[in-house]
Scaffold this active site. Structure first.
Site, mmCIF file in Angstrom:
data_model
loop_
_atom_site.group_PDB
_atom_site.id
_atom_site.type_symbol
_atom_site.label_atom_id
_atom_site.label_comp_id
_atom_site.label_asym_id
_atom_site.label_seq_id
_atom_site.Cartn_x
_atom_site.Cartn_y
_atom_site.Cartn_z
ATOM 1 N N ARG A 109 0.810 -1.233 0.000
ATOM 2 C CA ARG A 109 0.000 0.000 0.000
ATOM 3 C C ARG A 109 0.838 1.277 0.000
ATOM 4 N NH1 ARG A 109 -3.537 -2.421 3.949
ATOM 5 N NH2 ARG A 109 -5.207 -3.473 2.831
ATOM 6 N N LYS A 131 1.233 11.365 -10.975
ATOM 7 C CA LYS A 131 0.425 10.454 -11.801
ATOM 8 C C LYS A 131 1.337 9.349 -12.296
ATOM 9 C CE LYS A 131 -3.243 13.108 -14.010
ATOM 10 N NZ LYS A 131 -3.744 13.565 -15.306
ATOM 11 N N GLU A 173 6.624 18.989 -24.333
ATOM 12 C CA GLU A 173 5.930 19.240 -23.054
ATOM 13 C C GLU A 173 6.335 20.606 -22.476
ATOM 14 O OE1 GLU A 173 3.471 17.382 -22.071
ATOM 15 O OE2 GLU A 173 3.865 15.267 -22.477
ATOM 16 N N LYS A 215 4.572 23.127 -13.528
ATOM 17 C CA LYS A 215 3.836 21.884 -13.263
ATOM 18 C C LYS A 215 3.497 21.755 -11.783
ATOM 19 C CE LYS A 215 3.064 17.102 -13.922
ATOM 20 N NZ LYS A 215 3.219 15.910 -14.726
ATOM 21 N N GLU A 225 -6.810 16.244 -9.793
ATOM 22 C CA GLU A 225 -7.616 16.680 -10.929
ATOM 23 C C GLU A 225 -9.099 16.681 -10.567
ATOM 24 O OE1 GLU A 225 -5.684 15.164 -14.416
ATOM 25 O OE2 GLU A 225 -7.432 15.586 -15.640
ATOM 26 N N ARG A 230 -5.909 21.072 -12.767
ATOM 27 C CA ARG A 230 -4.848 20.193 -13.261
ATOM 28 C C ARG A 230 -5.071 19.776 -14.721
ATOM 29 N NH1 ARG A 230 -1.273 15.494 -10.349
ATOM 30 N NH2 ARG A 230 -0.203 14.964 -12.266
ATOM 31 N N ASN A 234 -3.214 18.514 -19.572
ATOM 32 C CA ASN A 234 -3.606 17.595 -20.645
ATOM 33 C C ASN A 234 -3.696 18.277 -22.001
ATOM 34 O OD1 ASN A 234 -3.930 15.405 -18.903
ATOM 35 N ND2 ASN A 234 -5.965 16.117 -18.310
ATOM 36 N N HIS A 237 -3.097 16.418 -25.198
ATOM 37 C CA HIS A 237 -3.011 14.996 -24.867
ATOM 38 C C HIS A 237 -4.233 14.183 -25.276
ATOM 39 C CE1 HIS A 237 0.495 16.365 -22.774
ATOM 40 N NE2 HIS A 237 0.765 15.163 -22.306
ATOM 41 N N HIS A 241 -3.100 11.175 -27.261
ATOM 42 C CA HIS A 241 -3.314 9.773 -26.872
ATOM 43 C C HIS A 241 -3.991 8.992 -27.994
ATOM 44 C CE1 HIS A 241 -3.027 10.512 -22.238
ATOM 45 N NE2 HIS A 241 -1.868 10.574 -22.850
ATOM 46 N N HIS A 253 5.283 9.687 -27.475
ATOM 47 C CA HIS A 253 4.368 10.579 -26.765
ATOM 48 C C HIS A 253 4.577 12.057 -27.145
ATOM 49 C CE1 HIS A 253 1.827 11.754 -23.386
ATOM 50 N NE2 HIS A 253 2.761 12.616 -23.018
HETATM 51 N N1 LIG Z 1 3.056 10.514 -15.341
HETATM 52 C C1 LIG Z 1 3.022 11.657 -16.003
HETATM 53 O O1 LIG Z 1 2.627 12.699 -15.479
HETATM 54 C C2 LIG Z 1 3.511 11.685 -17.423
HETATM 55 C C3 LIG Z 1 3.637 12.915 -18.078
HETATM 56 C C4 LIG Z 1 4.134 12.919 -19.378
HETATM 57 C C5 LIG Z 1 4.485 11.725 -20.003
HETATM 58 N N2 LIG Z 1 4.333 10.560 -19.334
HETATM 59 C C6 LIG Z 1 4.718 9.275 -19.957
HETATM 60 O O2 LIG Z 1 6.104 9.287 -20.220
HETATM 61 C C7 LIG Z 1 6.367 8.359 -21.283
HETATM 62 C C8 LIG Z 1 7.350 8.984 -22.249
HETATM 63 O O3 LIG Z 1 8.544 9.267 -21.546
HETATM 64 P P1 LIG Z 1 9.964 9.389 -22.294
HETATM 65 O O4 LIG Z 1 9.866 10.348 -23.391
HETATM 66 O O5 LIG Z 1 10.966 9.652 -21.247
HETATM 67 O O6 LIG Z 1 10.093 7.969 -22.988
HETATM 68 P P2 LIG Z 1 10.847 6.599 -22.613
HETATM 69 O O7 LIG Z 1 10.820 6.294 -21.181
HETATM 70 O O8 LIG Z 1 10.261 5.597 -23.547
HETATM 71 O O9 LIG Z 1 12.327 6.912 -23.044
HETATM 72 C C9 LIG Z 1 12.596 7.192 -24.393
HETATM 73 C C10 LIG Z 1 13.865 6.481 -24.842
HETATM 74 O O10 LIG Z 1 14.970 7.126 -24.245
HETATM 75 C C11 LIG Z 1 15.892 6.167 -23.766
HETATM 76 N N3 LIG Z 1 16.636 6.823 -22.699
HETATM 77 C C12 LIG Z 1 16.220 7.119 -21.455
HETATM 78 N N4 LIG Z 1 17.156 7.824 -20.814
HETATM 79 C C13 LIG Z 1 18.188 7.971 -21.655
HETATM 80 C C14 LIG Z 1 19.436 8.628 -21.570
HETATM 81 N N5 LIG Z 1 19.801 9.321 -20.491
HETATM 82 N N6 LIG Z 1 20.264 8.578 -22.641
HETATM 83 C C15 LIG Z 1 19.911 7.912 -23.757
HETATM 84 N N7 LIG Z 1 18.716 7.302 -23.915
HETATM 85 C C16 LIG Z 1 17.865 7.330 -22.871
HETATM 86 C C17 LIG Z 1 15.042 5.004 -23.366
HETATM 87 O O11 LIG Z 1 15.782 3.822 -23.391
HETATM 88 C C18 LIG Z 1 13.948 5.019 -24.436
HETATM 89 O O12 LIG Z 1 14.370 4.284 -25.549
HETATM 90 C C19 LIG Z 1 5.035 8.028 -21.908
HETATM 91 O O13 LIG Z 1 4.637 6.743 -21.518
HETATM 92 C C20 LIG Z 1 4.106 9.059 -21.308
HETATM 93 O O14 LIG Z 1 2.780 8.592 -21.215
HETATM 94 C C21 LIG Z 1 3.877 10.512 -18.057
#
Ligand SMILES: NC(=O)c1ccc[n+]([C@@H]2O[C@H](COP(=O)([O-])OP(=O)(O)OC[C@H]3O[C@@H](n4cnc5c(N)ncnc54)[C@H](O)[C@@H]3O)[C@@H](O)[C@H]2O)c1
Length: 352
Positions: A109, A131, A173, A215, A225, A230, A234, A237, A241, A253
Site C-alpha cells: 500500500r 500520476k 511538453e 507543473k 484533478e 490540473r 492535458n 493529450h 493519446h 508521446h
Molecule cells: N506521469 C506523467 O505525469 C507523465 C507525463 C508525461 C508523459 N508521461 C509518460 O512518459 C512516457 C514517455 O517518456 P519518455 O519520453 O521519457 O520515454 P521513454 O521512457 O520511452 O524513453 C525514451 C527512450 O529514451 C531512452 N533513454 C532514457 N534515458 C536515456 C538517456 N539518459 N540517454 C539515452 N537514452 C535514454 C530510453 O531507453 C527510451 O528508448 C510516456 O509513456 C508518457 O505517457 C507521463
C-alpha cells in the site's frame, strides 16, 4: 544547482536540478534502484553513486508499461523483503517512472519513492506530479494511481547521452507549459531556440526549472484533478493519446502531443475560445524546434470508429461529454466541455 520545493497534499516535494544532482540523495533504509534498459553504459555508472542495495533492470519504452512488468518487479521486491520504510528509486524516462511509480503505490500500500528522470520529457513532466500508470488493452494509462515521489533528482549529466530526436520530444511538453501557462517561458523558448537545441546548459536548466515550477504549482492546487485546474496539463493529450493508440504506441508521446496541440488549438479557435493567432503561435513555436504539426508527418490517418472507441475510454470524459483544456492566447487557457460526437468529428478532420 536549483532547488524547487512545493507542498502537494500532505507531502513536501523537493526537486534538485543541475549537473551532479544525484549526490543530493540522502535516505535511510534499503534503496532499490530500478532502471530502464535503454541507459547507456556511461550513464549506468552514475547509478553506483546512489549506493543502492539492489539494482534491477527493466525494459523501457511504451511497450513495457504493462502488468507483466509490474508483477515481475513485485516478485523481486518480495524476495528482497522490502519494507515500507525502504525506497524505490526509479531511474529512466517517463515509461520507467510511470511503471515504478505505480509499483511503489501498490506494494504494501505504498513504499517511499524517489524519481531520477533521465530524459528531458521525464525531467519536465513525467517524473513530477504523482500520476503514474500502465497501458491496458491498447488504452494508454488505463490503470494507475496518484502517488507522489518525495524527492526528484534531475541530474543534467543524463541528457548528454540523449539523442536529439528524444530531446526534441521532451521540448513538446515544455512548449505545452509555455502556450497554456507561462508566457515568460514561451518568450524564452522563442528567443533562445538555438542555444536550447545546442543544449547550452544554462538555457536547458532554465527551461527545465521553469517547467518544473509551472507543473508543481498546478499540481499543488489540484493534486487529483478534482477541481479542473490540473486538466491544463492535458493540453494536446486528448488528441495525442488517440495518435499514440492509433499507431499501436509506435509514435512517441512527445511527437503525438505536438500534433495534438495543433489540433486542439484549432479546435479552440473553431469554438471561439482561442483568440485569432493562437494556432499560428502554436505551430510557429513547434516548428522552431523541429516538431511535427500534422498527422501526415507522423504517417498516421484517423479512423472514425477507433477515434470513437478511444474517446469513450478517455479518463476526462463522462456521459456524452468530454472536458478539454484549450488555449485562449499564449499563457492563458480555459477548460471547456464538448460533446464527444462533435469532438470525434473534429479529431477525424484534423487527422485526415
Ligand atoms: N506521469 C506523467 O505525469 C507523465 C507525463 C508525461 C508523459 N508521461 C509518460 O512518459 C512516457 C514517455 O517518456 P519518455 O519520453 O521519457 O520515454 P521513454 O521512457 O520511452 O524513453 C525514451 C527512450 O529514451 C531512452 N533513454 C532514457 N534515458 C536515456 C538517456 N539518459 N540517454 C539515452 N537514452 C535514454 C530510453 O531507453 C527510451 O528508448 C510516456 O509513456 C508518457 O505517457 C507521463
Amino acid at each position: 544547482m536549483r532547488v524547487i520545493t512545493e507542498k502537494v497534499g500532505d507531502e513536501t516535494i523537493t526537486v534538485y536540478i543541475g549537473r551532479g544532482a544525484l549526490k543530493e540523495l540522502s535516505l535511510e533504509g534499503k534503496k532499490v534502484v530500478i532502471y530502464g534498459s535503454g541507459l547507456t553504459n556511461d550513464v549506468r555508472n552514475y547509478l553506483h553513486g546512489l549506493q543502492p542495495n539492489t539494482l534491477l533492470e527493466i525494459d523501457d519504452g511504451e511497450r513495457s508499461k504493462n502488468l507483466q512488468t509490474v508483477l515481475s518487479i513485485i516478485d523481486k521486491l518480495i524476495e528482497l523483503n522490502l519494507s515500507r520504510r525502504d525506497t524505490l528509486i526509479a531511474v529512466g524516462g517517463g515509461t520507467v517512472t510511470d511503471v515504478v511509480g505505480f509499483i511503489a503505490s501498490i506494494y504494501k500500500r505504498g513504499i517511499n519513492l524517489t524519481n531520477v528522470p533521465t530524459t528531458l520529457l521525464g525531467m519536465v513532466d513525467a517524473s513530477l506530479g504523482g500520476k503514474n500508470g500502465i497501458d491496458y488493452r491498447g488504452i494508454k494509462n488505463l490503470i494507475g494511481t496518484f502517488y507522489q515521489p518525495k524527492l526528484v533528482l534531475e541530474d543534467l549529466r543524463f541528457l548528454d547521452s540523449l539523442e536529439q530526436k528524444n530531446f526534441r520530444q521532451g521540448l513538446a511538453e515544455v512548449i505545452k507549459y509555455g502556450i497554456t501557462l507561462n508566457k515568460r517561458l514561451y518568450d524564452y523558448l522563442s528567443n533562445n531556440s538555438e542555444r536550447i537545441l545546442q543544449r547550452d546548459e544554462e538555457a536547458v536548466e532554465e527551461i527545465i526549472a521553469s517547467s518544473v515550477e509551472s507543473k508543481l504549482q498546478i499540481v499543488s492546487s489540484d493534486e487529483r484533478e478534482r477541481i479542473g485546474i490540473r486538466s491544463v496539463l492535458n493540453f494536446g493529450h486528448t488528441v495525442g493519446h488517440v495518435i499514440e493508440s492509433l499507431s499501436g504506441f509506435s509514435i512517441h508521446h512527445g511527437m503525438a502531443v505536438a500534433v495534438g496541440m495543433v489540433c486542439e488549438a484549432e479546435i479552440s479557435e473553431e469554438l471561439g475560445i482561442g483568440e485569432e493567432g493562437v494556432v499560428e503561435d502554436t505551430e510557429w513555436i513547434l516548428s522552431l524546434f523541429g516538431l511535427p504539426l500534422t498527422a501526415s508527418e507522423l504517417n498516421i490517418k484517423g479512423d472514425p470508429n477507433e477515434i470513437s472507441l478511444l474517446l469513450s475510454m478517455d479518463k476526462k470524459g463522462y456521459g456524452d461529454k468530454i472536458s478539454l483544456p484549450l488555449p485562449v492566447r499564449i499563457g492563458s487557457w480555459k477548460r471547456v466541455e464538448v460533446e464527444k460526437s462533435w469532438l470525434e468529428k473534429a479529431i477525424f478532420q484534423c487527422l485526415t
